[in-house]
Each structure stands twice: as structure tokens, then as C-alpha cells.
Design an enzyme around this catalytic site. Structure first.
Site, short mmCIF file in Angstrom:
data_model
loop_
_atom_site.label_atom_id
_atom_site.label_comp_id
_atom_site.label_asym_id
_atom_site.label_seq_id
_atom_site.Cartn_x
_atom_site.Cartn_y
_atom_site.Cartn_z
N GLY A 62 0.85 -1.19 0.00
CA GLY A 62 0.00 0.00 0.00
C GLY A 62 0.87 1.23 0.00
O GLY A 62 2.05 1.16 0.37
N CYS B 250 5.39 -5.94 1.46
CA CYS B 250 5.63 -4.49 1.47
C CYS B 250 4.94 -3.82 2.66
O CYS B 250 5.34 -4.05 3.80
CB CYS B 250 5.21 -3.91 0.13
N TYR B 251 3.88 -3.06 2.45
CA TYR B 251 3.18 -2.44 3.58
C TYR B 251 2.69 -3.52 4.56
O TYR B 251 2.76 -3.36 5.78
CB TYR B 251 2.00 -1.61 3.07
N HIS C 88 8.20 -7.17 -3.81
CA HIS C 88 6.95 -7.64 -4.43
C HIS C 88 7.15 -8.96 -5.18
O HIS C 88 7.60 -8.94 -6.33
CB HIS C 88 6.42 -6.59 -5.41
N GLU D 33 4.91 -10.67 -6.51
CA GLU D 33 3.88 -10.80 -7.56
C GLU D 33 4.29 -10.16 -8.88
O GLU D 33 3.69 -10.43 -9.91
CB GLU D 33 2.55 -10.22 -7.07
N SER E 139 -22.19 -7.12 -26.86
CA SER E 139 -21.43 -6.05 -27.51
C SER E 139 -20.45 -6.60 -28.54
O SER E 139 -19.87 -5.85 -29.31
CB SER E 139 -20.64 -5.28 -26.45
N GLY E 140 -20.25 -7.91 -28.50
CA GLY E 140 -19.22 -8.49 -29.37
C GLY E 140 -17.88 -8.57 -28.65
O GLY E 140 -16.93 -9.15 -29.16
N GLY E 141 -17.80 -7.98 -27.47
CA GLY E 141 -16.57 -8.06 -26.68
C GLY E 141 -16.43 -9.42 -26.02
O GLY E 141 -17.37 -10.22 -26.01
N VAL E 142 -15.25 -9.66 -25.47
CA VAL E 142 -14.96 -10.98 -24.90
C VAL E 142 -15.92 -11.30 -23.74
O VAL E 142 -16.52 -12.38 -23.69
CB VAL E 142 -13.52 -11.05 -24.33
N ASP E 143 -16.09 -10.34 -22.82
CA ASP E 143 -16.84 -10.63 -21.60
C ASP E 143 -18.31 -10.96 -21.90
O ASP E 143 -18.84 -11.96 -21.41
CB ASP E 143 -16.77 -9.46 -20.61
N SER E 144 -18.96 -10.13 -22.70
CA SER E 144 -20.39 -10.40 -22.94
C SER E 144 -20.57 -11.63 -23.81
O SER E 144 -21.54 -12.38 -23.66
CB SER E 144 -21.09 -9.18 -23.54
N LYS F 200 -9.79 -11.22 -16.34
CA LYS F 200 -9.82 -11.21 -17.81
C LYS F 200 -9.07 -12.40 -18.41
O LYS F 200 -9.55 -13.03 -19.36
CB LYS F 200 -9.19 -9.91 -18.31
#
Ligand code: XMP
Length: 519
Positions: free
Chosen positions: A56, A87-88, A174, A176, A227-232, A375
């Protein structure tokens, strides 16, 4: 109670918190993010086998510094739940357990060499010296009792520590981020110490999700704005697998779509086997409301309102034709749902898009089968469901589309320029093999004109900026160092082929401090 064992990541506002969650998932453990101010001991349910305290931006000595109920350590000891502070989180744990943290005189940010000290459970399997990614102002200078140092760097004498009982661990760097050479190994060691089953396996989860949807929806009807996007598209496919043609897709042409996009989306949806696809061309309505609007937030608000109105009208019409809908499906993904210190502004923005209340739509129950996934996991699900790469490999495209890529007053001329330039940029990025390596690449039509010379005459025309970024999750992004030849070629094409543009510039800002989109 969840069927997967879980790791909780308590978020103290670092820009990397979601990244910690994703790395843990890559190691096949379900991870969940909890903002520090919403954490309470009773969230450590029986299925929680490990806890990470994130980094943080604050110093623990600041008045409003985030903290946590210190009883967490007593409780974790009782249940033998390992805790890793990063870290924090590393400083906070040392501080709360009775160690000392000094206010750093200078910040250290960047690579450092970690040297292992003595025996370490967390750093087991690492070479004596390795590269890590440091970020700190303050420093732990004295450890609590029953803790020992397990690693140091040149400027940080206590860069890693662990408790003698092998339950609590801290690292100032870090693990990650990719710049930490053995970061994944460290996280993997921690998950081993927690004793996780490693049951977060996407291919198994898909069937279970489909079953869940089938049970919940039964014979009811579901409405989804595609929408044609990946998620929808993945949301639609999962629901379609579960309930078949009781799923109705509404695809709205907002007038701010890219060249050829309407036909592409409709074809793609048909090819994926959806039967009830309802196309609504509302482009004139959007255009009328948005022409001349200048301010970014106003543009987004108007767009969101009209989108909700058009969808509401479509829902009413379909209900008259097919009968009532019970569910409204949305392609919400995990980062949209969970706010973190670093992402709340994006989350707010995306939320404002969904926040308009309409009677029919708001009476529907929400169905969000991707709400647990990141994603990259959604892309994996897409592949496993047989969705073609031209869909899952598509770059994210914001809901308001070209609207947020046209600065200043919206005019038909600028929309035409954005559309033509988009086509060229995308086409060339694919041709040069650059597209797949980027998170996004797109042109933006600036609000100012510049002087140029075309043929014999001087011109006074728009400037187009090209934005290309590399990113893992859009929380942070680096501008892409694209080959000059590519940029030169794209600039030449845009200036030659798009009327009204005489200059192309390349954006070399990272996020932060810039955002990926311009509005
Ligand atoms: P920023 O510009 O905040 O964008 O760095 C982060 C990511 O979010 C996408 N984005 C949106 N997506 N509706 C969306 O569905 C929106 O209104 C929206 N605004 C930004 C952006 O493309 C990037 O990937």
C-alpha cells in the site's frame, strides 16, 4: 461455504493487489480480495487456508494509515492459517506484533539483490542471491519476538522475515511482479505452507458454472446486452450452454462502433449458434444527443442514459413478443466487482455506465456468471468453450466506444476520422504481428488542429494520437515501444487516407499517471 479452498488478500491500496490475486490463481488457488476497511475476523471462514496482507502507498505512521484488527494473528495461530505480508503488509505485521518500523529517509523503488539469511521455509529452493523488485519508504528495523530474518538487501537489512513457528512471513519486496526473479516460486512456497489443494482449475469450473446457471435459471428467460466483446460473448455462451434459446441477445448499434463492426458482431454471434439475436440500430438517437457535447463526464452520462433507455425499450418489446424475462445477464468480471485502492476510479467509471435505473431492467434479477474471474481467466474459458481467437484475442473496447476516443466537441467529421483511423491502426497492427502482444492499440482524435502542408497548399487539420499499451490487467500499463517503421507506416496511411488529418503523434505515457483511454 465455497467449494474451493480460498486465500484472502487483504488490500491496503497497492496498485499490485489484483496482481497478487491473479498470480495465486495461476497457481490454482482461489483468491479473493478484501479491502482492509471491510475486513473482519468472521470473513475467515472455514475454507480460508491462507491470508496475504498486500502492499500500500501509505506509511504506518500516517494518521489515516490503513490497519487491521491485531486479533487476526492470534486467530490465525489458533487455526494454523499462514499469513504473508508484502511491502506495507510486511511492515504492518511487524508493527502490530511488537516490532519496530522506522520512517525511511529515502524511498527505494526498483530492482535489488536479495540475499538469503540462514534457513527459510518461504525462500526454500531459491539461490542464495536473486533479483527482487523493491518498493518502500519505511523499513522494519526490529523484529517481534519469535521472528527471524530470512533475507536482506543492500539497503534493507530485514527484507524478509518469518516466525519460528512457520506461520507468519513478511517480504519487503513484491513477489507478484515479474521483475522479481523467483516471485512465483515464493508464492508457490507460501501456498504449499498453507496446504492448499490447488483446485482452482478453469476447465473443471466451467461445467460447474453451467450447472449452476441451469439450476438457478430453470425454464426462465434471460436478456443480455451483447457487444461483441470478450466478456459479454463468453457470458452469453455459458448461459446458452446452460439454458439454450431462452437466452435473448440484444445488440445495440450506438453509432460509436468501429467500421464494419455491426456486421462482424452479428455474424460472429450467429456462427456461435445463438438463435435469438435482436439488433437495434439506435445510432441516430445517440448521435443527436451527443453532437456538440464536449465534457467527458457529460458524454459518458448521456451515452449511459440513452443506452439504458434503448435497452429498456427493447426489453419491453421482447416481453410483449416472448413473455417475461426473469434475468438480466451481464458480463461483469471480478475486478469490476471488487474495488481496490488502485482500481476504484475505473470501477466507478464502469459502474456509472450501468447505474441508470429503468423499471423493466431493474426489476430483473442479475445473472453475472463471470463475476469471479479475471480477464485472463475469461479468455481461457472462451478458448475452452470453442469461441474463436478473433473473439477472445480482441482488445478491450469501452462500452461508449469511439465516444471516449474523440476529444472535445463531438462532430460527425471527428467520428468519421476516428472510424477510418481505427480501421487502419487495427489492420496494420495485425499485419505487423503487433496486435497480439498488446493490451490495446487505438487512435484518438484530438480536439486541436495543426498546420501542415499537403501538395502545394497549407492545411489546417486534426491531429490523431496513437495509444498502444502493454498491460496485464489494465490497472497499470506501459506504453509500447513500437518499431519506428510501423509507426511511420501507420502515420503515413492515416494522413494519406483519412481526410481531415495532417499529423499523427505517438503517446509515450505510462499508466499511472495517464489512463489508457483519453476520456
Ligand atoms: P483506463 O482508461 O481507466 O481504462 O486506464 C482501463 C481499462 O478499462 C477500459 N475502459 C472501459 N471499459 N467501459 C468499459 O467497458 C468503459 O466505460 C471503459 N472505460 C475504460 C479501457 O479500455 C481499459 O482497458
Amino acid at each position: 461455504m465455497n467449494i474451493h479452498e480460498r486465500l484472502l488478500v487483504i488490500d491496503f491500496g497497492s496498485q499490485y493487489t489484483h496482481l497478487i490475486c491473479r498470480r495465486v490463481r495461476e497457481l490454482k488457488v482461489r483468491s479473493e480480495l478484501i479491502p482492509w476497511d471491510r475486513f473482519s475476523i468472521d470473513l475467515i471462514e472455514e475454507d480460508v487456508k491462507g491470508i496475504i496482507l498486500s502492499g500500500g502507498p501509505k506509511s504506518i505512521y500516517e494518521d489515516d494509515a490503513p490497519t487491521i484488527d491485531p486479533y487476526i494473528f492470534t486467530y490465525a495461530r489458533k487455526r494454523k492459517i499462514p499469513i504473508l505480508g508484502i511491502c506495507y503488509g510486511h511492515q504492518l505485521m511487524a508493527h502490530l506484533l511488537g516490532g519496530d518500523v522506522s520512517r525511511g529517509k529515502k524511498r527505494e523503488y526498483g530492482p535489488a539483490i536479495l540475499e538469503i539469511v540462514g534457513e527459510s521455509k518461504l525462500l526454500t529452493g531459491l539461490p542464495k542471491k536473486s533479483r527482487v523488485w523493491m518498493s518502500h519508504g519505511d523499513l522494519v528495523i526490529k523484529l517481534p519476538s519469535n521472528m527471524k530474518i530470512s533475507g536482506r538487501t543492500e539497503n534493507c537489512p530485514i527484507a524478509a522475515y518469518e516466525s519460528i513457528d512457520g506461520l507468519f512471513f513478511g517480504v519487503q519486496f513484491h513477489p507478484e511482479v515479474k521483475h522479481t526473479e523467483y516471485g512465483m516460486k515464493i508464492l508457490d512456497n507460501f501456498l504449499k505452507l498453507c496446504g492448499f489443494r490447488r483446485d482452482w482449475v478453469i476447465s473443471d469450473i466451467i461445467n460447474q458454472k453451467i450447472k449452476e446457471i441451469r439450476q438457478r435459471v430453470g425454464g426462465s428467460r434471460v436478456l443480455l446486452a451483447a457487444s461483441g466483446g470478450v466478456d459479454s460473448t463468453v457470458t452469453a455462451k455459458l448461459i446458452h450452454e446452460a439454458i439454450g434459446d431462452n437466452l435473448h441477445l440484444v445488440f445495440i448499434n450506438t453509432g460509436f462502433l468501429r467500421e464494419g463492426e455491426v456486421e462482424w458482431v452479428l455474424n460472429m454471434l450467429r456462427n456461435l449458434g445463438f438463435k435469438n439475436i435482436h439488433y437495434v440500430d439506435a445510432s441516430d438517437r445517440f448521435l443527436k444527443a451527443l453532437l456538440g457535447v464536449e465534457h467527458p463526464e457529460e458524454k459518458r452520462k448521456i451515452f449511459a442514459r440513452i443506452y439504458a433507455e434503448v435497452l429498456e425499450e427493447a426489453a419491453k418489446k421482447l416481453e410483449r413478443e416472448y413473455g417475461r424475462f426473469r434475468f438480466l445477464a451481464q458480463g461483469t468480471i471480478y475486478p469490476d466487482r471488487v474495488e481496490s485502492g488502485a482500481t476504484s476510479s475505473t470501477t466507478d467509471k464502469i459502474k456509472s455506465h450501468h447505474n441508470v435505473v429503468m423499471p423493466t431492467l431493474s426489476s430483473l434479477e442479475k445473472l453475472e456468471p463471470l463475476a469471479d474471474f479475471y480477464k485472463d481467466e475469461v479468455r481461457k474459458i472462451a478458448r475452452l468453450l470453442g469461441i474463436p481467437k478473433e473473439v477472445w484475442g480482441r482488445h478491450p473496447f469501452p462500452g461508449p466506444g469511439l465516444l471516449v476516443r474523440i476529444l472535445g466537441s463531438i462532430t460527425e467529421e471527428k467520428i468519421r476520422i476516428a472510424r477510418r483511423a481505427h480501421k487502419i491502426v487495427e489492420e496494420e497492427a495485425k499485419k505487423w504481428g503487433i496486435y497480439d502482444e498488446l493490451w490495446q492499440i487505438f487512435p484518438v482524435v484530438l480536439d486541436s488542429k495543426a498546420v501542415g502542408v499537403k501538395g502545394d497548399a497549407r492545411s489546417y487539420e486534426y491531429i490523431v494520437a496513437i495509444r498502444a499499451v502493454k498491460s496485464e490487467d489494465a490497472m497499470t500499463a506501459e506504453f509500447a515501444r513500437l518499431p519506428w517503421q510501423f509507426l511511420e507506416h501507420v502515420a503515413k496511411r492515416i494522413v494519406n487516407e483519412v481526410e481531415g488529418v495532417n499529423r499523427v503523434v505517438y503517446d509515450v505515457t505510462h499508466k499511472p499517471p495517464a489512463t489508457i483511454e483519453y476520456e
